[in-house]
Motif scaffolding. Structure first.
Motif, mmCIF file in Angstrom:
data_model
loop_
_atom_site.group_PDB
_atom_site.id
_atom_site.type_symbol
_atom_site.label_atom_id
_atom_site.label_comp_id
_atom_site.label_asym_id
_atom_site.label_seq_id
_atom_site.Cartn_x
_atom_site.Cartn_y
_atom_site.Cartn_z
ATOM 1 N N PRO A 54 -35.912 9.898 21.226
ATOM 2 C CA PRO A 54 -35.009 9.818 22.774
ATOM 3 C C PRO A 54 -34.565 11.494 22.614
ATOM 4 O O PRO A 54 -34.596 12.779 21.468
ATOM 5 C CB PRO A 54 -34.026 9.663 22.144
ATOM 6 N N LEU A 55 -34.480 12.292 23.654
ATOM 7 C CA LEU A 55 -34.326 14.040 24.328
ATOM 8 C C LEU A 55 -32.692 14.298 23.170
ATOM 9 O O LEU A 55 -32.132 14.826 23.112
ATOM 10 C CB LEU A 55 -34.103 14.150 25.458
ATOM 11 N N PHE A 56 -31.693 13.031 22.809
ATOM 12 C CA PHE A 56 -30.600 13.657 22.651
ATOM 13 C C PHE A 56 -30.527 13.409 21.173
ATOM 14 O O PHE A 56 -29.592 14.088 20.372
ATOM 15 C CB PHE A 56 -29.082 12.694 22.124
ATOM 16 N N ILE A 57 -31.851 13.862 20.449
ATOM 17 C CA ILE A 57 -32.014 14.443 18.371
ATOM 18 C C ILE A 57 -32.031 15.373 18.482
ATOM 19 O O ILE A 57 -32.635 16.133 19.449
ATOM 20 C CB ILE A 57 -33.556 12.935 18.336
ATOM 21 N N LYS A 58 -31.482 15.275 17.447
ATOM 22 C CA LYS A 58 -30.931 16.907 17.791
ATOM 23 C C LYS A 58 -31.902 18.000 16.229
ATOM 24 O O LYS A 58 -32.015 16.839 14.801
ATOM 25 C CB LYS A 58 -29.982 18.234 17.545
ATOM 26 N N GLU A 59 -32.524 18.744 16.142
ATOM 27 C CA GLU A 59 -32.900 19.339 14.473
ATOM 28 C C GLU A 59 -31.511 19.816 13.160
ATOM 29 O O GLU A 59 -30.424 19.377 13.939
ATOM 30 C CB GLU A 59 -32.674 20.848 14.577
ATOM 31 N N GLY A 60 -31.927 18.222 12.176
ATOM 32 C CA GLY A 60 -30.766 18.417 11.436
ATOM 33 C C GLY A 60 -30.509 16.503 10.863
ATOM 34 O O GLY A 60 -29.765 16.211 9.969
ATOM 35 N N GLU A 61 -30.666 16.639 11.995
ATOM 36 C CA GLU A 61 -30.271 14.873 11.792
ATOM 37 C C GLU A 61 -31.012 14.196 11.478
ATOM 38 O O GLU A 61 -32.076 14.797 10.920
ATOM 39 C CB GLU A 61 -30.091 14.545 13.196
ATOM 40 N N GLU A 62 -31.048 12.560 11.368
ATOM 41 C CA GLU A 62 -31.581 11.935 10.560
ATOM 42 C C GLU A 62 -31.698 11.179 11.176
ATOM 43 O O GLU A 62 -31.142 10.103 11.575
ATOM 44 C CB GLU A 62 -31.184 11.716 9.281
ATOM 45 N N ILE A 63 -33.161 10.329 11.235
ATOM 46 C CA ILE A 63 -33.894 8.645 12.007
ATOM 47 C C ILE A 63 -34.596 7.918 11.026
ATOM 48 O O ILE A 63 -34.728 8.768 10.503
ATOM 49 C CB ILE A 63 -34.610 9.798 13.212
ATOM 50 N N VAL A 64 -34.149 6.966 11.542
ATOM 51 C CA VAL A 64 -35.123 5.259 11.120
ATOM 52 C C VAL A 64 -36.840 6.137 11.179
ATOM 53 O O VAL A 64 -36.591 5.891 12.615
ATOM 54 C CB VAL A 64 -34.298 4.424 10.992
ATOM 55 N N VAL A 65 -37.345 5.659 10.731
ATOM 56 C CA VAL A 65 -38.535 5.653 11.400
ATOM 57 C C VAL A 65 -39.597 4.442 10.645
ATOM 58 O O VAL A 65 -39.185 4.188 9.333
ATOM 59 C CB VAL A 65 -39.440 7.062 10.895
ATOM 60 N N SER A 66 -40.735 4.025 11.491
ATOM 61 C CA SER A 66 -41.018 2.102 10.834
ATOM 62 C C SER A 66 -42.231 3.233 10.546
ATOM 63 O O SER A 66 -43.326 4.069 10.557
ATOM 64 C CB SER A 66 -41.364 1.805 11.700
ATOM 65 N N THR A 67 -42.583 2.353 8.431
ATOM 66 C CA THR A 67 -43.618 2.870 8.471
ATOM 67 C C THR A 67 -44.842 2.276 9.039
ATOM 68 O O THR A 67 -46.034 3.053 8.452
ATOM 69 C CB THR A 67 -43.488 3.289 6.319
ATOM 70 N N GLU A 68 -44.842 0.772 9.353
ATOM 71 C CA GLU A 68 -45.738 0.365 9.637
ATOM 72 C C GLU A 68 -46.716 0.708 10.828
ATOM 73 O O GLU A 68 -47.523 0.816 11.622
ATOM 74 C CB GLU A 68 -45.177 -1.404 9.646
ATOM 75 N N GLY A 78 -45.285 3.994 13.221
ATOM 76 C CA GLY A 78 -44.332 5.422 12.890
ATOM 77 C C GLY A 78 -43.837 5.612 14.132
ATOM 78 O O GLY A 78 -43.628 6.945 14.100
ATOM 79 N N LYS A 79 -43.030 4.870 14.396
ATOM 80 C CA LYS A 79 -42.135 5.140 15.250
ATOM 81 C C LYS A 79 -40.527 5.615 15.344
ATOM 82 O O LYS A 79 -40.195 4.883 14.656
ATOM 83 C CB LYS A 79 -42.589 4.290 15.863
ATOM 84 N N TYR A 80 -40.411 5.984 15.817
ATOM 85 C CA TYR A 80 -38.458 5.879 16.137
ATOM 86 C C TYR A 80 -38.032 4.640 15.679
ATOM 87 O O TYR A 80 -38.556 4.035 16.726
ATOM 88 C CB TYR A 80 -38.418 7.172 16.938
ATOM 89 N N VAL A 81 -37.326 4.794 15.523
ATOM 90 C CA VAL A 81 -36.303 3.245 15.251
ATOM 91 C C VAL A 81 -35.331 3.303 15.764
ATOM 92 O O VAL A 81 -34.576 2.705 16.346
ATOM 93 C CB VAL A 81 -36.604 2.534 14.183
#
Length: 185
Positions: free
Chosen positions: A163-177, A179-182
């Protein structure tokens, strides 16, 4: 030996010199004939997926897979180096065996290595991993007709739509199955 009627996701078996893990299995019976079993399987040596069809009552040989907990140390350029958590023994797995998994590996991460006898087959990652965003373009105003997305790059150099609100330096959760943003970490 395993009866093909007992094939369930996660079951491993040997057939024609290959080692497979069942991803999905479906049973169908029509009229008086024998039941048919279709299984979507992954070849643990090559990583390819295929569909195998069996006649009910057939048997396949069970493959005893050992799972060993290891820590990911580093990428040497030709292989990834892992260390056994108990014996501190280091092993290398060629990059061509872990092309997808390398997108989600960060130093010190715990993984499970699948072995058949002494042969290393592949690595198993957690379903979701937390990765740090290293590059995120600014959101463009007025770009929101649908659920607006932008591409960001995480610390493993993998590109993810977020989503647009994600900024540099943040930590995000990604699905390893997939490869998408969770979500956010």
């Amino acid at each position: 030996m395993i009866n093909v009627n007992d094939l369930r996701p996660g079951v491993t078996f040997q057939m024609e010199g290959n080692i497979y893990v069942v991803l999905e299995a479906s049973h169908s019976k029509q009229g008086r004939g024998q039941a048919n079993v279709k299984a979507k399987v992954k070849d643990l040596r090559t990583g390819s997926t295929t569909i195998k069809s069996f006649t009910g009552g057939e048997k396949v040989e069970r493959a005893m897979i050992d799972k060993v907990g290891m820590d990911y140390l580093y990428n040497s350029g030709e292989a990834i180096v892992l260390m056994d958590q108990e014996t501190f023994e280091q092993i290398e797995i060629p990059l061509n065996h872990v092309e997808w998994e390398i997108n989600f590996l960060r130093e010190g991460q715990k993984v499970i290595v699948r072995k058949f006898e002494q042969e290393i087959l592949d690595i198993e990652l957690p379903t979701n991993v937390v990765l740090k965003v290293v590059s995120a373009p600014d959101a463009v105003k007025g770009n929101t007709a649908q659920a607006a997305q932008k591409k960001v790059v995480v610390e493993t150099n993998y590109e993810v739509e977020t989503p647009l609100f994600i900024k540099e330096g943040e930590e995000i959760v990604v699905s390893t199955e997939t490869g998408k943003y969770v979500g956010r970490a």
